[in-house]
Design a protein around this motif. Structure first.
Motif, PDB file in Angstrom:
ATOM      1  N   PHE A 136       3.571   0.446 -11.808  1.00 18.85           N
ATOM      2  CA  PHE A 136       3.978   0.223 -10.428  1.00 18.85           C
ATOM      3  C   PHE A 136       2.794   0.402  -9.473  1.00 18.85           C
ATOM      4  CE2 PHE A 136       8.570   1.753 -11.468  1.00 18.85           C
ATOM      5  CZ  PHE A 136       8.855   0.502 -11.996  1.00 18.85           C
ATOM      6  N   PHE A 137       1.978   1.410  -9.716  1.00 20.49           N
ATOM      7  CA  PHE A 137       0.822   1.661  -8.848  1.00 20.49           C
ATOM      8  C   PHE A 137      -0.174   0.503  -8.923  1.00 20.49           C
ATOM      9  CE2 PHE A 137      -3.625   3.097  -8.698  1.00 20.49           C
ATOM     10  CZ  PHE A 137      -3.697   3.467  -7.361  1.00 20.49           C
ATOM     11  N   ALA A 138      -0.481   0.051 -10.143  1.00 15.60           N
ATOM     12  CA  ALA A 138      -1.464  -1.026 -10.300  1.00 15.60           C
ATOM     13  C   ALA A 138      -1.000  -2.306  -9.614  1.00 15.60           C
ATOM     14  CB  ALA A 138      -1.721  -1.273 -11.787  1.00 15.60           C
ATOM     15  N   LEU A 139       0.268  -2.685  -9.827  1.00 13.62           N
ATOM     16  CA  LEU A 139       0.792  -3.903  -9.211  1.00 13.62           C
ATOM     17  C   LEU A 139       0.763  -3.810  -7.685  1.00 13.62           C
ATOM     18  CD1 LEU A 139       3.909  -4.669 -11.441  1.00 13.62           C
ATOM     19  CD2 LEU A 139       1.815  -6.017 -11.306  1.00 13.62           C
ATOM     20  N   SER A 140       1.229  -2.684  -7.157  1.00  9.12           N
ATOM     21  CA  SER A 140       1.323  -2.525  -5.705  1.00  9.12           C
ATOM     22  C   SER A 140      -0.057  -2.500  -5.065  1.00  9.12           C
ATOM     23  CB  SER A 140       2.085  -1.230  -5.367  1.00  9.12           C
ATOM     24  OG  SER A 140       3.374  -1.237  -5.936  1.00  9.12           O
ATOM     25  N   ALA A 141      -0.995  -1.803  -5.696  1.00  3.82           N
ATOM     26  CA  ALA A 141      -2.350  -1.724  -5.136  1.00  3.82           C
ATOM     27  C   ALA A 141      -3.031  -3.086  -5.154  1.00  3.82           C
ATOM     28  CB  ALA A 141      -3.167  -0.698  -5.925  1.00  3.82           C
ATOM     29  N   ILE A 163      11.740   8.021  -5.182  1.00  7.75           N
ATOM     30  CA  ILE A 163      12.260   6.762  -5.726  1.00  7.75           C
ATOM     31  C   ILE A 163      13.051   6.003  -4.667  1.00  7.75           C
ATOM     32  CG2 ILE A 163      14.468   7.575  -6.650  1.00  7.75           C
ATOM     33  CD1 ILE A 163      11.932   5.144  -8.287  1.00  7.75           C
ATOM     34  N   PHE A 164      13.677   6.699  -3.735  1.00  5.22           N
ATOM     35  CA  PHE A 164      14.345   6.055  -2.599  1.00  5.22           C
ATOM     36  C   PHE A 164      13.329   5.243  -1.794  1.00  5.22           C
ATOM     37  CE2 PHE A 164      15.350   6.051   1.915  1.00  5.22           C
ATOM     38  CZ  PHE A 164      16.676   5.645   1.959  1.00  5.22           C
ATOM     39  N   ALA A 165      12.196   5.879  -1.477  1.00  2.74           N
ATOM     40  CA  ALA A 165      11.172   5.197  -0.689  1.00  2.74           C
ATOM     41  C   ALA A 165      10.537   4.054  -1.472  1.00  2.74           C
ATOM     42  CB  ALA A 165      10.097   6.202  -0.254  1.00  2.74           C
ATOM     43  N   PHE A 166      10.305   4.270  -2.776  1.00  2.00           N
ATOM     44  CA  PHE A 166       9.689   3.213  -3.577  1.00  2.00           C
ATOM     45  C   PHE A 166      10.623   2.007  -3.695  1.00  2.00           C
ATOM     46  CE2 PHE A 166       8.625   1.010  -7.503  1.00  2.00           C
ATOM     47  CZ  PHE A 166       7.268   0.814  -7.317  1.00  2.00           C
ATOM     48  N   GLY A 167      11.913   2.266  -3.907  1.00  2.00           N
ATOM     49  CA  GLY A 167      12.869   1.164  -3.965  1.00  2.00           C
ATOM     50  C   GLY A 167      12.903   0.388  -2.664  1.00  2.00           C
ATOM     51  N   GLY A 168      12.827   1.104  -1.546  1.00  4.29           N
ATOM     52  CA  GLY A 168      12.824   0.440  -0.251  1.00  4.29           C
ATOM     53  C   GLY A 168      11.658  -0.510  -0.098  1.00  4.29           C
ATOM     54  N   MET A 169      10.468  -0.069  -0.535  1.00  4.31           N
ATOM     55  CA  MET A 169       9.282  -0.922  -0.435  1.00  4.31           C
ATOM     56  C   MET A 169       9.339  -2.082  -1.436  1.00  4.31           C
ATOM     57  SD  MET A 169       7.709   0.585   1.988  1.00  4.31           S
ATOM     58  CE  MET A 169       8.105   2.144   2.794  1.00  4.31           C
ATOM     59  N   GLY A 170       9.707  -1.770  -2.676  1.00  6.52           N
ATOM     60  CA  GLY A 170       9.684  -2.799  -3.718  1.00  6.52           C
ATOM     61  C   GLY A 170      10.656  -3.934  -3.467  1.00  6.52           C
ATOM     62  N   ALA A 198       0.832  -1.205   0.000  1.00  6.11           N
ATOM     63  CA  ALA A 198       0.000   0.000   0.000  1.00  6.11           C
ATOM     64  C   ALA A 198       0.868   1.256   0.000  1.00  6.11           C
ATOM     65  CB  ALA A 198      -0.935  -0.008   1.209  1.00  6.11           C
ATOM     66  N   ALA A 199       1.943   1.237   0.786  1.00  8.31           N
ATOM     67  CA  ALA A 199       2.855   2.376   0.806  1.00  8.31           C
ATOM     68  C   ALA A 199       3.509   2.566  -0.561  1.00  8.31           C
ATOM     69  CB  ALA A 199       3.917   2.174   1.881  1.00  8.31           C
ATOM     70  N   ALA A 200       3.921   1.460  -1.202  1.00  7.96           N
ATOM     71  CA  ALA A 200       4.520   1.548  -2.536  1.00  7.96           C
ATOM     72  C   ALA A 200       3.530   2.116  -3.545  1.00  7.96           C
ATOM     73  CB  ALA A 200       4.998   0.167  -2.982  1.00  7.96           C
ATOM     74  N   ALA A 201       2.254   1.712  -3.441  1.00  8.05           N
ATOM     75  CA  ALA A 201       1.227   2.219  -4.356  1.00  8.05           C
ATOM     76  C   ALA A 201       1.051   3.729  -4.201  1.00  8.05           C
ATOM     77  CB  ALA A 201      -0.095   1.497  -4.110  1.00  8.05           C
ATOM     78  N   MET A 202       1.025   4.203  -2.973  1.00  9.96           N
ATOM     79  CA  MET A 202       0.858   5.643  -2.740  1.00  9.96           C
ATOM     80  C   MET A 202       2.058   6.434  -3.271  1.00  9.96           C
ATOM     81  SD  MET A 202      -1.039   5.948   0.959  1.00  9.96           S
ATOM     82  CE  MET A 202       0.119   4.907   1.871  1.00  9.96           C
ATOM     83  N   ILE A 203       3.265   5.880  -3.093  1.00 10.94           N
ATOM     84  CA  ILE A 203       4.460   6.561  -3.598  1.00 10.94           C
ATOM     85  C   ILE A 203       4.442   6.605  -5.127  1.00 10.94           C
ATOM     86  CG2 ILE A 203       6.977   6.445  -3.734  1.00 10.94           C
ATOM     87  CD1 ILE A 203       6.826   4.983  -0.961  1.00 10.94           C
ATOM     88  N   ALA A 204       4.065   5.474  -5.757  1.00 10.02           N
ATOM     89  CA  ALA A 204       3.994   5.432  -7.222  1.00 10.02           C
ATOM     90  C   ALA A 204       2.945   6.418  -7.743  1.00 10.02           C
ATOM     91  CB  ALA A 204       3.680   4.018  -7.689  1.00 10.02           C
ATOM     92  N   LEU A 205       1.813   6.506  -7.067  1.00 11.75           N
ATOM     93  CA  LEU A 205       0.765   7.441  -7.480  1.00 11.75           C
ATOM     94  C   LEU A 205       1.250   8.885  -7.368  1.00 11.75           C
ATOM     95  CD1 LEU A 205      -2.154   7.762  -8.424  1.00 11.75           C
ATOM     96  CD2 LEU A 205      -2.840   7.841  -6.006  1.00 11.75           C
ATOM     97  N   ALA A 206       1.981   9.185  -6.296  1.00 15.07           N
ATOM     98  CA  ALA A 206       2.524  10.539  -6.139  1.00 15.07           C
ATOM     99  C   ALA A 206       3.485  10.871  -7.269  1.00 15.07           C
ATOM    100  CB  ALA A 206       3.221  10.661  -4.788  1.00 15.07           C
ATOM    101  N   GLN A 207       4.334   9.912  -7.643  1.00 17.51           N
ATOM    102  CA  GLN A 207       5.276  10.144  -8.739  1.00 17.51           C
ATOM    103  C   GLN A 207       4.551  10.280 -10.070  1.00 17.51           C
ATOM    104  OE1 GLN A 207       9.245  10.067  -8.803  1.00 17.51           O
ATOM    105  NE2 GLN A 207       8.176  11.367 -10.257  1.00 17.51           N
ATOM    106  N   LEU A 208       3.453   9.529 -10.236  1.00 21.66           N
ATOM    107  CA  LEU A 208       2.681   9.584 -11.481  1.00 21.66           C
ATOM    108  C   LEU A 208       1.977  10.923 -11.652  1.00 21.66           C
ATOM    109  CD1 LEU A 208       1.482   8.122 -13.975  1.00 21.66           C
ATOM    110  CD2 LEU A 208      -0.355   7.310 -12.467  1.00 21.66           C
ATOM    111  N   LEU A 209       1.396  11.421 -10.571  1.00 27.63           N
ATOM    112  CA  LEU A 209       0.610  12.656 -10.638  1.00 27.63           C
ATOM    113  C   LEU A 209       1.461  13.910 -10.535  1.00 27.63           C
ATOM    114  CD1 LEU A 209      -2.436  11.624  -8.411  1.00 27.63           C
ATOM    115  CD2 LEU A 209      -2.237  11.557 -10.908  1.00 27.63           C
ATOM    116  N   LEU A 210       2.621  13.777  -9.912  1.00 29.16           N
ATOM    117  CA  LEU A 210       3.467  14.944  -9.678  1.00 29.16           C
ATOM    118  C   LEU A 210       4.868  14.712 -10.239  1.00 29.16           C
ATOM    119  CD1 LEU A 210       2.427  15.534  -5.964  1.00 29.16           C
ATOM    120  CD2 LEU A 210       1.602  16.800  -7.952  1.00 29.16           C
TER     121      LEU A 210
END
Length: 407
Positions: free
Chosen positions: A359-364, A294-301, A270-282
């Motif tokens: 990334f968002f779809a997979l994580s969610a 991307i640091f946080a997303f890599g940590g989760m992934g 869920a955390a990875a999905a939120m980070i991916a969505l933030a990167q997608l929208l912003l």
């Protein structure tokens, strides 16, 4: 925990040298292939050949391990790896390289199976995710450190020789181990259907981890370049993802050891999905915010695979550990091969930002599935806690009420 890590030190040392060799070899094959005049399609085929060997090895190498034991199989595989690398160094022929990449994939997945099943056997359940997190930290760190060998002077033969030295050195700590190797009473084999019925969350998580990280390794530089980053900024951006994976492995692994692993997988996804969505929208180009995301997303992934493996092993007997490692590596390898293909087509049809939509779809989806499995398990346990008086018990009724082992 310290005693567990102490027992695993020889395996972890071998892992460092082995994965330094792997990281350098992957880069070297691409660079030397280009220098030899191989087309992009030909270099891509070399990667596909590696994954083909990877998948074949999940079926073939465990049988050899059952026949000759982990230590001898480890030495056998590393010796053949050295031979394959030196063949590439002295024979710059495309067909020969193609065969060597298949062989290297087969041998390396065998070594991964040996290392991971042995680590699982050495770890107590309450420390299993933590130990695998340390393994993943070494994995990522060794791959990043290996790239520095590219600075050595000399032609390709020098670097191929360095890879061969690293692979040969990787065998020494395992050969010198005093710890008793795990005994295999049953023939290890891939058991995808059985393990999916038994622990579906682990299998699904391993597949999603492959789909996600395969796309990340292959396409994150493409996304970064499309955002206007220069070569140095692209390297920094990709490195931030890897460093995030290293930095967050241990805390997330310790979290997964303290709560239900399904719940940990749901929260991390869920955390990875939120980070991916933030990167997608912003989209923020190469700014500090982009590096933090991307640091946080890599940590989760990068935390998904070791937790999935630990979750599967929680419900297995010791004789099944090598089968489990083979099965999870097979599923993860298939995901790693398909992830870049699917995400690459999305990016071609739309725009590079759609990588983060993937990334968002997979994580969610994984977060929703892991949470569903967690809630279902809690409901099943709660139902079993209620006492149901049985007035007339027959052998047939007892058989019908046999507990379901599905997790």
């Amino acid at each position: 925990m310290l005693s567990t890590v102490r027992c695993a030190i020889p395996l972890l040392l071998s892992t460092i040298f082995l994965l330094m060799g792997v990281g350098l070899l992957h880069t070297l094959v691409a660079l030397r292939g280009e220098a030899l005049g191989f087309s992009v399609a030909m270099i891509g085929t070399l990667s596909a050949a590696y994954y083909a060997g990877f998948l074949i090895g999940t079926y073939t190498v465990p049988r050899m391990v059952h026949r000759i034991g982990q230590i001898r199989a480890f030495a056998f595989c590393t010796t053949l790896l050295v031979v394959s690398v030196l063949v590439q160094a002295i024979g710059p022929i495309y067909g020969l390289w193609l065969a060597m990449r298949v062989l290297q994939g087969l041998l390396l997945v065998g070594l991964y199976v040996i290392i991971e099943s042995w680590l699982n056997a050495a770890a107590e359940p309450r420390h299993r995710s933590t130990l695998f997190s340390i393994y993943m930290m070494l994995n990522l760190g060794a791959g990043a450190l290996a790239q520095q060998f590219l600075r050595l002077p000399g032609e390709g033969f020098v670097l191929f020789s360095v890879v061969a030295i690293l692979f040969a050195t990787a065998s020494l700590p395992v050969i010198d181990m005093r710890q008793q190797q795990p005994r295999l009473h049953a023939m290890p084999k891939v058991q995808l259907a059985r393990f999916f019925r038994l622990v579906p969350t682990a299998i699904v998580s391993a597949c999603v981890a492959g789909l996600l990280l395969g796309a990340l390794w292959g396409l994150l530089p493409v996304y970064a370049a499309a955002q206007g980053m220069d070569a140095g900024a692209v390297g920094t951006y990709v490195s931030a993802a890897v460093i995030g994976g290293m930095a967050l492995q241990l805390p997330l692994g310790r979290l997964a050891d303290r709560i239900d692993r399904r719940l940990a997988l749901a929260a991390i996804s869920a955390a990875a999905a939120m980070i991916a969505l933030a990167q997608l929208l912003l989209p923020v180009g190469g700014s500090t915010a982009a590096l933090v995301l991307i640091f946080a997303f890599g940590g989760m992934g990068f935390a998904l695979y070791p937790i999935a493996m630990a979750h599967l092993v929680d419900y297995l007997d010791r004789d099944e550990l090598m089968s489990a490692s083979s099965t999870v590596l097979l599923v993860n390898g298939v995901g790693s091969a398909l992830g870049p293909l699917i995400a690459g087509n999305l990016m071609n049809r739309g725009e590079p930002r759609l990588l983060f939509a993937w990334f968002f779809a997979l994580s969610a989806l994984l977060a929703a599935y892991a949470l569903y499995r967690f809630m279902r398990r809690r409901r099943d346990v709660s139902a079993q806690d209620h006492f149901v008086p049985l007035v007339n018990i027959t052998a047939e009724s007892l058989d019908r009420r046999a507990p379901d082992r599905e997790r």
